[in-house]
Scaffold this active site. Sequence first.
Site, mmCIF file in Angstrom:
data_model
loop_
_atom_site.group_PDB
_atom_site.id
_atom_site.type_symbol
_atom_site.label_atom_id
_atom_site.label_comp_id
_atom_site.label_asym_id
_atom_site.label_seq_id
_atom_site.Cartn_x
_atom_site.Cartn_y
_atom_site.Cartn_z
ATOM 1 N N LYS A 150 -56.995 -37.995 67.172
ATOM 2 C CA LYS A 150 -57.802 -38.766 68.115
ATOM 3 C C LYS A 150 -58.860 -39.551 67.330
ATOM 4 C CE LYS A 150 -60.509 -37.639 72.299
ATOM 5 N NZ LYS A 150 -60.984 -36.531 73.146
ATOM 6 N N LEU A 199 -65.729 -41.325 76.067
ATOM 7 C CA LEU A 199 -64.912 -40.101 76.074
ATOM 8 C C LEU A 199 -64.959 -39.325 77.379
ATOM 9 C CD1 LEU A 199 -65.642 -38.587 72.511
ATOM 10 C CD2 LEU A 199 -63.792 -40.118 73.164
ATOM 11 N N SER A 225 -59.655 -37.524 77.717
ATOM 12 C CA SER A 225 -59.929 -38.568 76.761
ATOM 13 C C SER A 225 -58.980 -38.586 75.574
ATOM 14 C CB SER A 225 -61.367 -38.453 76.255
ATOM 15 O OG SER A 225 -61.549 -37.258 75.537
ATOM 16 N N ILE A 246 -63.921 -31.430 76.521
ATOM 17 C CA ILE A 246 -65.197 -30.908 77.047
ATOM 18 C C ILE A 246 -65.127 -30.805 78.582
ATOM 19 C CG2 ILE A 246 -66.419 -33.106 77.330
ATOM 20 C CD1 ILE A 246 -68.912 -31.742 76.114
ATOM 21 N N SER A 249 -60.065 -32.938 78.430
ATOM 22 C CA SER A 249 -59.592 -34.041 77.594
ATOM 23 C C SER A 249 -58.404 -33.726 76.697
ATOM 24 C CB SER A 249 -60.744 -34.580 76.744
ATOM 25 O OG SER A 249 -61.606 -35.356 77.541
#
Lengths: 552, 552
Positions: A150, A199, A225, A246, A249
Amino acid sequence: MLKDNWKELSLKARKIYEDSLHETLKLFPFDEETLKEFQKLPSAIGTSVTDFGAPASSPIEEYKRVLPNKTAEITETDPYDLVQLIKKGKYSCMEVLNAYFHAAIIASKLTNCVYEFLPQESLKVAKYLDDNFDELKDKLPLFGLPFSIKEMIPFVNRSVTHGSLCYLDRVVDYNADIVEILLKSGANAFVRTTNPQSLMMLECESYTHGRTVNPFNSTLTCGGSSGGEGALNGIGGSAIGLGSDIGGSIRCPSAFNGIYGLRLTVGRLPTGDYMSCQMGSEAILSVTGPLTRSLDLLELFTKTIIDSKPWTIDPTLASIEWKPEPKDKEFKIGILSHDGVVAPHPPVKRALNLVKEKLMELDNVEVFEFTPYDHARAQKIITSLYFEDGGADTKNTLLDTGEPMCEQTKWALGNENVKPLTFPEQWKLNIEKQKYRKEYLKYWNQFEADAIIAPVFPGPAAKHRTAKYWGYTSQWNLLDYPVLVFPVTKVDLDLDHPDSEYKPLNDIDEFTYKQYDSAKSFENAPVCLGAVGLRNTEEKLITIGKILRDIN
Amino acid sequence: MLKDNWKELSLKARKIYEDSLHETLKLFPFDEETLKEFQKLPSAIGTSVTDFGAPASSPIEEYKRVLPNKTAEITETDPYDLVQLIKKGKYSCMEVLNAYFHAAIIASKLTNCVYEFLPQESLKVAKYLDDNFDELKDKLPLFGLPFSIKEMIPFVNRSVTHGSLCYLDRVVDYNADIVEILLKSGANAFVRTTNPQSLMMLECESYTHGRTVNPFNSTLTCGGSSGGEGALNGIGGSAIGLGSDIGGSIRCPSAFNGIYGLRLTVGRLPTGDYMSCQMGSEAILSVTGPLTRSLDLLELFTKTIIDSKPWTIDPTLASIEWKPEPKDKEFKIGILSHDGVVAPHPPVKRALNLVKEKLMELDNVEVFEFTPYDHARAQKIITSLYFEDGGADTKNTLLDTGEPMCEQTKWALGNENVKPLTFPEQWKLNIEKQKYRKEYLKYWNQFEADAIIAPVFPGPAAKHRTAKYWGYTSQWNLLDYPVLVFPVTKVDLDLDHPDSEYKPLNDIDEFTYKQYDSAKSFENAPVCLGAVGLRNTEEKLITIGKILRDIN
């Protein structure tokens, strides 16, 4: 932070992508025929980052059509088996890297899932591994494995924006600890994948790259994300990828793209050096984890990192060794059919029943209906703690460049619980968080459950800009419980009719309910579920995942 | 929060003490002769909480003189051995409880170390254990062990003030998790010990109890904030006690009173339900741990709690099992002679040399000089993060009652780094904290050290109201490293002369240097040191403690 106009910066971001693509095609050229086919492919990459291109309705069909047989032979092999084949000498690391670059390049055009390619770095690694094959193949558990990362994960000499143009010049001079560990274990980072603005969305739109679409149905989001990871791994263009989570994601992109994904407990894998907005905020911690088509590889990958004793380099980690959980024991597994806030869509309900029935066939598994414990309260606490500054830090990233705020960023910041906190207010929320965690643990202990099977999202992949309810994932972030996402089925046009009788419980339930207007809208979308466990029980979740996989 | 005038509240606090003493003497009466001697003892408990009484210059001498032989036979037995003797039937739980009550009552008058006695609760437990001796003695590892608890640790039906009068009516309806675990393991809470105003001082003065003095020399402090525990265990009036530590609060009282004390890593023992100011603040976390004369008991006690798998009830804990460290292996141990900020006093320097020489005699130990890594920076970070609100919450506890602020509270809040933070400021400090932790770990790893032997405080027990430099303890709170405090020697009038040549490095060094005006001022004061290890290496520190104990 850069202060240039966002449109200029977005052109620079696009150039980073194009230069890296160009370089990759030079070092790892397509054969002529494939190149021709590639050039004709419908593209999810528009002329600018505000143009979302004209993707194929089913990118994965195009992908499979265009992917050369020799490439597919490698990239369609289960990535765990592929590592064993490389070690046996069937494929060289360079052959494998070449195949995955070709797959990723095609995937990228079809879904806009790649932020940039890393041709020179990965070429060097592959060459080194091949040159030292005899010495290293048995020493390095991930020998020759290409992996994607990522964009927000620091990679040496590359800029880290986490979806905000103002950081386009933030070039880091180090690899994230986890990237170093993986490289030392023989894995090879070959591509950086797209992530959304700030994000904080379960989709993947940003002004650094545009929009990543779902490879199974481009009218749907790939999730976020870790959206680029979801799309790239879902289509088959990466062997395994690293995401972060979090609020969902890792899990949403895994679920939306029909692959495995693991959200680990805080403190098991090094994440301390990742970048994001609100850096230094500790009330809710992000964690890292893998997304991949192969459960066996997911296990080997995670085990390899933990076996390296990452707590000896990252002081935020707990020294908990990897202990495989045996398959041949008794398991008690709960089914969470509804979180009490938002009803799952018909395909997800069907998936829950499928899994329940399968589990009930097993002699060593006891199944029960798990009633949720005040999940609405968890939502209130976690959304209040995400943005301790009321979102000012996120807003500041847009201020000087004039970068527009994406609709989904607005949604996250517009939550009624988001407001600037004072310290006493934050302390009070921390106490509520700890109290809820303790109550939940006590509640869970009553059932002596090994795991809970739960939805990851109310529906299959959401239509673009509609992934608004985070409760099925952020619940477990608040509790810091690990979750293994696993594939179950796909949307069935004959079976998954909308429930016209349903009476929504509240506004967000109504909004979500209305999204599922027909099975057709979600055609081909994969349906996954999550196995949730108590803290630091990842090994057990993987074993349960294997049991479920192997009844198929 | 109470709003009554503080003087009235202080009388009520005093009455809590006196009522509990009265009740204890009724249930566990002294013999006539001891009672007479007890009544004549010089008292550290004045007529009010602002009157510090007229303690004996050496309370421990008086204690040993007055303690009846039969009582001393029990309380002067190594508390670990005592548990074994109870299990063998040599003493009943009731006899042991009776002896410890007598010892604690005498200790309390001499040093003002008891907040209140728990006669009825502990009587019931002792009776139950004795009545079920055959069934329980081998099942309960701590069968019949009396233990003391710091006042701030919740105990059912008792008020928890943590040294602030405004909370005198905050009666809790539960035991702290750790207290429950200990009770279930056969231990018996018999007394609650004094702690200072706001808990943020390395001494033990409050308007709930007055001032606790050092049992070896009453012109010196017993340390804080677990000050009552330090004095009571140091004199011999408790078998083991529970304290808490966010900046040195277990370690200073252990060191100042010549006993063992263990500051564990965050996440090993349940502390989440303790009470203090700034509750809910998570930037720097407090931990709990034992203080005791017996290293073997310290180990059994800690192991017993961890063996109960406390992470199954407290979601803040890491599931790290207790793994004893073998003695017969190679150890590499560093000596930290000076932290680069404040020079240790002559007795502490001598202690460091004593330990160094002892270790050098051992074949399996490699000793080296450990140069500190920017400890001044650690001080700046941790003092900035202690009071995120600039101390407002602490100040608020005094506002309505008019309770005066103690000199040492003023000192803590007056630190130049204490100011109300904004969230971006706190995030920045968290990043600095994490960065420092990572750098320190890397630095430590270069040496491959198993432990570092370091001062716990620049000197032996400080004179009252002069314990101002926290650096030798709070350093390890910032890093979250465990520390085992162990006794080494006592101040020697012939050997420990002030160093008249020393040129202080800075203001706090000068202040500290000047305190050591003569060995005579610190006569009889014990001198301890700390063994510091990396996170979650408590077992190793205990083994090193045993090696050091056994060379004596």
